[in-house]
Scaffold this motif. Structure first.
Motif, PDB file in Angstrom:
ATOM      1  N   ALA A 161      -6.636  -0.150  18.672  1.00 12.20           N
ATOM      2  CA  ALA A 161      -6.297   0.024  17.265  1.00 12.20           C
ATOM      3  C   ALA A 161      -7.415   0.721  16.516  1.00 12.20           C
ATOM      4  O   ALA A 161      -7.211   1.198  15.414  1.00 12.20           O
TER       5      ALA A 161
ATOM      6  N   PRO B  59     -10.187   3.803  12.100  1.00 15.76           N
ATOM      7  CA  PRO B  59      -8.806   3.683  12.584  1.00 15.76           C
ATOM      8  C   PRO B  59      -8.578   4.585  13.790  1.00 15.76           C
ATOM      9  O   PRO B  59      -9.172   5.659  13.904  1.00 15.76           O
TER      10      PRO B  59
ATOM     11  N   ARG C 137      -8.176  -2.530   9.366  1.00 17.35           N
ATOM     12  CA  ARG C 137      -8.265  -1.082   9.268  1.00 17.35           C
ATOM     13  C   ARG C 137      -8.404  -0.586   7.836  1.00 17.35           C
ATOM     14  O   ARG C 137      -8.668   0.584   7.612  1.00 17.35           O
TER      15      ARG C 137
ATOM     16  N   ASP D 220      -2.142   5.079   2.540  1.00 19.75           N
ATOM     17  CA  ASP D 220      -2.173   4.614   3.926  1.00 19.75           C
ATOM     18  C   ASP D 220      -1.321   3.353   4.062  1.00 19.75           C
ATOM     19  O   ASP D 220      -1.647   2.324   3.466  1.00 19.75           O
TER      20      ASP D 220
ATOM     21  N   ASP E  86      -1.188   1.262   6.419  1.00 23.47           N
ATOM     22  CA  ASP E  86      -1.994   0.168   6.947  1.00 23.47           C
ATOM     23  C   ASP E  86      -2.714  -0.571   5.821  1.00 23.47           C
ATOM     24  O   ASP E  86      -2.856  -1.797   5.842  1.00 23.47           O
TER      25      ASP E  86
END
Length: 302
Positions: free
Chosen positions: A9, A54, A134, A191, A193
């Motif tokens: 990841a 990331p 992240r 993003d 994430d």
């Protein structure tokens, strides 16, 4: 590049640096988009910096930019490693690294930022439980801590009912705003994430109903002006978004900016001043400056 068993990841960038180069190199890695940087002492020799990015990062470009920066530090007779080393990192390795280095930290007069696995974090401070991931923002970086200090002071003095958090990252500023007394916060990030991290951290802190996180670009975010706007971005983004801040900060409202190296603060202040803002406060921590501005009454007739 070495391989790591299991799903990767993150990408870990490792580089050695002497004491005089450590701060500059750490700041550079944050500017490149690191979501975490840890420093490991090496028994009297150069420290080892481990920066996590990331997995979506362009590894070749990251290595090239870092190596060019290392060459510049060497030209200044500073001690740094020969080249950056990159390797994929599995989730378990990331978690282990942060469990070793991420500890509760007191920020400002009332806040305590802690990882969720620290069950002994009972405190008379306002506790923010933030999962390292992240998305940027754990409170351990100078720019995040500076923004938290300015946010704390503004909320204590003004109790704004609503806030915007632009480029929310982990959601730490949005969550802190609500925990300090702001009724609701709209947090945005381009993003997905980061938005997922914000939602998870908001739930972890019991404020999911008051922090709304959306995937959106600041330049096109559709929302009404707010009495408090938070933006922990980089200097180039602040310059580009100065006119947008005029639209998003309500009449007489406050704007808190982070992500500025100390040397960039005056230039960004000049740009914001030209767009109707007055600088009111600053915090400088670990080579990074966070700024608080007051907006002229642009929306007074609206």
């Amino acid at each position: 590049m070495t391989t790591v068993a299991g799903r990767s990841a993150y990408v870990e960038l490792t580089v050695d640096a002497g004491e005089e180069a450590t701060e500059a190199l750490t700041n550079f890695l944050w500017e490149l988009g690191a979501v975490g940087v840890v420093e490991e002492a090496a028994g009297g020799g150069p420290a080892r910096l481990r920066a996590f990015f990331p997995a979506t990062v362009e590894s070749a470009a990251l290595a090239a930019r870092t190596d060019a920066y290392l060459a510049g530090l060497r030209a200044l007779d500073l001690t740094v490693g020969a080249a950056a080393q990159l390797a994929p990192v599995a989730d378990a390795d990331w978690a282990a690294a942060w469990r070793e280095h991420f500890r509760p930290i007191a920020v400002g007069r009332t806040l305590l930022v802690t990882p969720p696995w620290e069950t002994s974090a009972a405190s008379d401070r306002v506790v923010l439980a933030i999962e390292p991931g992240r998305a940027f923002g754990t409170g351990h970086h100078g720019t995040t801590a500076g923004c938290l200090e300015l946010l704390e002071a503004i909320v204590a003095a003004e109790q704004p009912a609503r806030a915007l958090d632009l480029g929310t990252g982990s959601g730490i500023l949005a969550i802190a705003a609500v925990r300090l007394g702001v009724a609701e916060v709209l947090a945005c990030d381009s993003d997905p994430d980061a938005v997922a991290a914000t939602e998870g951290n908001a739930a972890r802190n019991g404020v999911a109903g008051r922090v709304r996180a959306v995937v959106a670009d600041v330049a096109t975010l559709a929302t009404a002006p707010a009495p408090l706007v938070l933006a922990n971005l980089l200097a180039a983004a602040h310059r580009a978004l100065a006119s947008r801040y005029r639209e998003l900060v309500g009449a007489g409202g406050a704007l808190v900016l982070g992500g500025l190296l100390d040397a960039e603060a005056d230039d960004v202040t000049a740009v914001l001043t030209a767009h109707g803002f007055r600088r009111e406060a600053a915090r400088s921590l670990e080579g990074w400056t966070s700024l608080a501005f007051r907006h002229a009454a642009l929306h007074a007739s609206a």
